[in-house]
Scaffold this active site. Structure first.
Site, PDB file in Angstrom:
ATOM      1  N   PHE A  21       0.826  -1.212   0.000  1.00  0.00           N
ATOM      2  CA  PHE A  21       0.000   0.000   0.000  1.00  0.00           C
ATOM      3  C   PHE A  21       0.861   1.263   0.000  1.00  0.00           C
ATOM      4  O   PHE A  21       0.351   2.377  -0.106  1.00  0.00           O
ATOM      5  CB  PHE A  21      -0.891   0.054   1.260  1.00  0.00           C
ATOM      6  CG  PHE A  21      -1.941  -1.027   1.306  1.00  0.00           C
ATOM      7  CD1 PHE A  21      -2.540  -1.494   0.150  1.00  0.00           C
ATOM      8  CD2 PHE A  21      -2.341  -1.559   2.522  1.00  0.00           C
ATOM      9  CE1 PHE A  21      -3.524  -2.481   0.206  1.00  0.00           C
ATOM     10  CE2 PHE A  21      -3.324  -2.548   2.589  1.00  0.00           C
ATOM     11  CZ  PHE A  21      -3.905  -3.003   1.419  1.00  0.00           C
ATOM     12  N   THR A  67      11.071  -3.912   2.628  1.00  0.00           N
ATOM     13  CA  THR A  67      10.150  -4.843   3.280  1.00  0.00           C
ATOM     14  C   THR A  67      10.639  -6.275   3.088  1.00  0.00           C
ATOM     15  O   THR A  67      11.753  -6.506   2.627  1.00  0.00           O
ATOM     16  CB  THR A  67       8.691  -4.585   2.802  1.00  0.00           C
ATOM     17  OG1 THR A  67       7.822  -5.395   3.593  1.00  0.00           O
ATOM     18  CG2 THR A  67       8.475  -4.893   1.331  1.00  0.00           C
ATOM     19  N   LYS A  71      14.802  -6.781   5.093  1.00  0.00           N
ATOM     20  CA  LYS A  71      15.021  -5.798   6.162  1.00  0.00           C
ATOM     21  C   LYS A  71      16.333  -5.990   6.934  1.00  0.00           C
ATOM     22  O   LYS A  71      16.927  -5.027   7.401  1.00  0.00           O
ATOM     23  CB  LYS A  71      13.848  -5.824   7.149  1.00  0.00           C
ATOM     24  CG  LYS A  71      12.577  -5.190   6.602  1.00  0.00           C
ATOM     25  CD  LYS A  71      11.504  -5.157   7.677  1.00  0.00           C
ATOM     26  CE  LYS A  71      10.257  -4.468   7.189  1.00  0.00           C
ATOM     27  NZ  LYS A  71       9.265  -4.289   8.252  1.00  0.00           N
ATOM     28  N   ASN A  92      13.881  -0.482   7.779  1.00  0.00           N
ATOM     29  CA  ASN A  92      12.723  -0.407   6.867  1.00  0.00           C
ATOM     30  C   ASN A  92      12.719   0.876   6.033  1.00  0.00           C
ATOM     31  O   ASN A  92      11.869   1.047   5.172  1.00  0.00           O
ATOM     32  CB  ASN A  92      11.391  -0.555   7.622  1.00  0.00           C
ATOM     33  CG  ASN A  92      10.961   0.736   8.292  1.00  0.00           C
ATOM     34  OD1 ASN A  92      11.795   1.553   8.684  1.00  0.00           O
ATOM     35  ND2 ASN A  92       9.665   0.927   8.438  1.00  0.00           N
ATOM     36  N   ASP A 107       9.301   1.212  12.191  1.00  0.00           N
ATOM     37  CA  ASP A 107       8.180   0.329  12.545  1.00  0.00           C
ATOM     38  C   ASP A 107       7.786   0.463  14.028  1.00  0.00           C
ATOM     39  O   ASP A 107       6.611   0.597  14.354  1.00  0.00           O
ATOM     40  CB  ASP A 107       8.528  -1.138  12.264  1.00  0.00           C
ATOM     41  CG  ASP A 107       8.522  -1.467  10.783  1.00  0.00           C
ATOM     42  OD1 ASP A 107       7.798  -0.792  10.025  1.00  0.00           O
ATOM     43  OD2 ASP A 107       9.245  -2.394  10.380  1.00  0.00           O
ATOM     44  N   GLY A 131       4.035 -13.182  20.085  1.00  0.00           N
ATOM     45  CA  GLY A 131       4.887 -13.332  18.903  1.00  0.00           C
ATOM     46  C   GLY A 131       6.309 -12.896  19.198  1.00  0.00           C
ATOM     47  O   GLY A 131       6.538 -12.072  20.096  1.00  0.00           O
ATOM     48  N   ALA A 132       7.250 -13.465  18.458  1.00  0.00           N
ATOM     49  CA  ALA A 132       8.663 -13.118  18.671  1.00  0.00           C
ATOM     50  C   ALA A 132       9.398 -13.013  17.341  1.00  0.00           C
ATOM     51  O   ALA A 132      10.581 -13.336  17.245  1.00  0.00           O
ATOM     52  CB  ALA A 132       9.317 -14.157  19.584  1.00  0.00           C
ATOM     53  N   GLY A 134       9.993 -10.517  13.584  1.00  0.00           N
ATOM     54  CA  GLY A 134      10.551  -9.205  13.282  1.00  0.00           C
ATOM     55  C   GLY A 134       9.699  -8.057  13.815  1.00  0.00           C
ATOM     56  O   GLY A 134      10.237  -7.089  14.375  1.00  0.00           O
ATOM     57  N   TYR A 225      -3.904  -5.885   9.527  1.00  0.00           N
ATOM     58  CA  TYR A 225      -4.920  -4.918   9.069  1.00  0.00           C
ATOM     59  C   TYR A 225      -5.780  -5.476   7.939  1.00  0.00           C
ATOM     60  O   TYR A 225      -6.683  -4.813   7.448  1.00  0.00           O
ATOM     61  CB  TYR A 225      -4.275  -3.590   8.650  1.00  0.00           C
ATOM     62  CG  TYR A 225      -3.116  -3.712   7.703  1.00  0.00           C
ATOM     63  CD1 TYR A 225      -3.318  -3.850   6.346  1.00  0.00           C
ATOM     64  CD2 TYR A 225      -1.815  -3.691   8.190  1.00  0.00           C
ATOM     65  CE1 TYR A 225      -2.253  -3.965   5.487  1.00  0.00           C
ATOM     66  CE2 TYR A 225      -0.742  -3.804   7.339  1.00  0.00           C
ATOM     67  CZ  TYR A 225      -0.958  -3.946   5.985  1.00  0.00           C
ATOM     68  OH  TYR A 225       0.098  -4.071   5.135  1.00  0.00           O
ATOM     69  N   GLY A 246      -3.770  -2.935  12.644  1.00  0.00           N
ATOM     70  CA  GLY A 246      -2.409  -2.528  12.290  1.00  0.00           C
ATOM     71  C   GLY A 246      -2.310  -1.394  11.282  1.00  0.00           C
ATOM     72  O   GLY A 246      -1.198  -1.004  10.908  1.00  0.00           O
TER      73      GLY A 246
HETATM   74  P1  ATR Z   1       6.757 -10.604  11.351  1.00  0.00           P
HETATM   75  O1  ATR Z   1       7.922 -10.000  10.634  1.00  0.00           O
HETATM   76  O2  ATR Z   1       5.421 -10.082  10.880  1.00  0.00           O
HETATM   77  O3  ATR Z   1       6.901 -10.516  12.822  1.00  0.00           O
HETATM   78  P2  ATR Z   1       7.668 -13.314  11.403  1.00  0.00           P
HETATM   79  O4  ATR Z   1       9.020 -12.794  11.774  1.00  0.00           O
HETATM   80  O5  ATR Z   1       7.578 -14.352  10.333  1.00  0.00           O
HETATM   81  O6  ATR Z   1       6.724 -12.134  10.930  1.00  0.00           O
HETATM   82  O7  ATR Z   1       6.954 -13.839  12.749  1.00  0.00           O
HETATM   83  C1  ATR Z   1       5.720 -14.487  12.717  1.00  0.00           C
HETATM   84  C2  ATR Z   1       5.220 -14.699  14.137  1.00  0.00           C
HETATM   85  O8  ATR Z   1       3.928 -15.314  14.064  1.00  0.00           O
HETATM   86  C3  ATR Z   1       6.094 -15.636  14.968  1.00  0.00           C
HETATM   87  O9  ATR Z   1       6.058 -15.206  16.323  1.00  0.00           O
HETATM   88  C4  ATR Z   1       5.391 -16.973  14.796  1.00  0.00           C
HETATM   89  O10 ATR Z   1       5.617 -17.905  15.838  1.00  0.00           O
HETATM   90  P3  ATR Z   1       6.824 -19.001  15.717  1.00  0.00           P
HETATM   91  O11 ATR Z   1       8.072 -18.251  16.090  1.00  0.00           O
HETATM   92  O12 ATR Z   1       6.450 -20.046  16.695  1.00  0.00           O
HETATM   93  O13 ATR Z   1       6.827 -19.468  14.294  1.00  0.00           O
HETATM   94  C5  ATR Z   1       3.955 -16.522  14.845  1.00  0.00           C
HETATM   95  N1  ATR Z   1       3.027 -17.508  14.288  1.00  0.00           N
HETATM   96  C6  ATR Z   1       2.844 -17.846  12.984  1.00  0.00           C
HETATM   97  N2  ATR Z   1       1.887 -18.784  12.868  1.00  0.00           N
HETATM   98  C7  ATR Z   1       1.442 -19.057  14.137  1.00  0.00           C
HETATM   99  C8  ATR Z   1       0.450 -19.927  14.693  1.00  0.00           C
HETATM  100  N3  ATR Z   1      -0.288 -20.710  13.913  1.00  0.00           N
HETATM  101  N4  ATR Z   1       0.274 -19.915  16.038  1.00  0.00           N
HETATM  102  C9  ATR Z   1       0.999 -19.102  16.836  1.00  0.00           C
HETATM  103  N5  ATR Z   1       1.950 -18.260  16.365  1.00  0.00           N
HETATM  104  C10 ATR Z   1       2.173 -18.233  15.046  1.00  0.00           C
END
Ligand code: ATR
Length: 280
Positions: A21, A67, A71, A92, A107, A131-132, A134, A225, A246
């Site tokens: 976008f 992106t 990154k 970014n 970000d 989540g953990a 990026g 989003y 988002g």
């Molecule tokens: P981004 O850059 O948007 O943070 P990413 O680095 O690919 O994307 O991270 C994706 C996140 O979504 C991770 O925390 C991932 O958990 P894992 O580290 O266990 O893979 C989480 N995620 C993706 N699918 C998931 C699911 N079905 N249930 C729970 N967490 C999920």
């Protein structure tokens, strides 16, 4: 928009890139404030990243967003990166200062600025981050710099949350950062802000947790989003919890990038309207 011989060029590197976008948002911003500039999508394959960065210098492209999946990989090709970008480990936004490429990351700060939309101030607050990856990292750095009191991190793959918590506990010793193994244990705990950075909910069906079972959550942000309202956000609305998707983070990271490039105030309202018109 009229492109002339003196138009300045901006853009975004990504793979894939067709769903972005950012061109709509930034071209509208240039037009609104009357800057002779254009923003283009560049489909850069990982194998071509180095050449693409060299192209920024040779073509005198003034600024670029970066992106997925570039990154982190782009960092070695830059001349300088900001402290935030260094802490996040990802860039970014890049500005081309007469051949000197300076990388930053908007970000996390974009996320922080977007919190104003739900009237949330993070100072001395307790946050639960899901989540953990990026995005989580960028948000964690911004929250830590914003002087929150306590952050809990939960991730499906628990070791990543553990690693993130350890790393940033060392960097920000005054802050309490804890990785959580069993998320249910936090259900009765007072949480000022819940942030979902996982991709769960993008399908419009799943939710990473069931808010029905939680009693102490005051605000919810889902950085997804599309769809505009994930099941988690629908649950928040049902429980009358202040919540936001988002789009705010997307908007404000763009606002900060625009200002980093042009040193001019971004037309936030117009950029916001444009984004809203793009997302169904
Ligand atoms: P981004 O850059 O948007 O943070 P990413 O680095 O690919 O994307 O991270 C994706 C996140 O979504 C991770 O925390 C991932 O958990 P894992 O580290 O266990 O893979 C989480 N995620 C993706 N699918 C998931 C699911 N079905 N249930 C729970 N967490 C999920």
């Amino acid at each position: 928009m009229r492109i002339t011989g003196s138009s300045r060029i901006y853009g975004i590197f990504g793979d894939p890139i067709q769903h972005t976008f950012s061109p709509s948002m930034h071209n509208l911003a240039f037009e609104t404030i009357g800057l002779n500039a254009v923003y283009l999508p560049f489909h850069v394959l990982p194998a071509n990243l180095k050449e693409a960065v060299e192209g920024l210098r040779s073509l005198q492209i003034q600024g670029i967003n970066v992106t997925v999946p570039h990154k982190t990989a782009i960092i070695p090709y830059l001349d300088e990166i900001t402290l935030s970008a260094k802490r996040i480990g990802a860039v970014n936004t890049i500005r081309n200062d007469e051949g000197k490429l300076i990388g930053t990351n908007t970000d996390g700060e974009g996320f922080l600025n977007s919190l104003e939309e739900i009237s949330f101030s993070p100072t001395q607050k307790t946050i639960l981050l899901l989540g953990a990856g990026g995005s989580s990292r960028a948000i964690l750095v911004a929250l830590a710099q914003a002087n929150v009191a306590e952050i809990f991190i939960w991730n499906r793959s628990a070791h990543k949350a553990q690693h993130l918590a350890q790393e940033f506990q060392t960097e920000f010793p005054q802050l309490k950062i804890n990785a959580v193994q069993k998320i249910e244990e936090l259900q009765p705990y007072p949480i000022d802000l819940l942030v979902n950075t996982t991709s769960v909910g993008m399908n419009g069906v799943d939710s990473v947790l069931n808010l029905e079972q939680w009693s102490g959550i005051q605000h919810v942000v889902d950085i997804i989003y599309h769809p505009r309202k994930t099941p988690l956000l629908l649950q928040a609305s049902e429980k009358k919890i202040a919540s936001m998707n988002g789009l705010g983070m997307l908007l404000y990271q763009g606002v900060l990038a625009f200002e980093f490039w042009t040193q001019q105030k971004a037309p936030i309202q117009q950029m916001k309207t444009q984004l809203l018109s793009l997302v169904s």
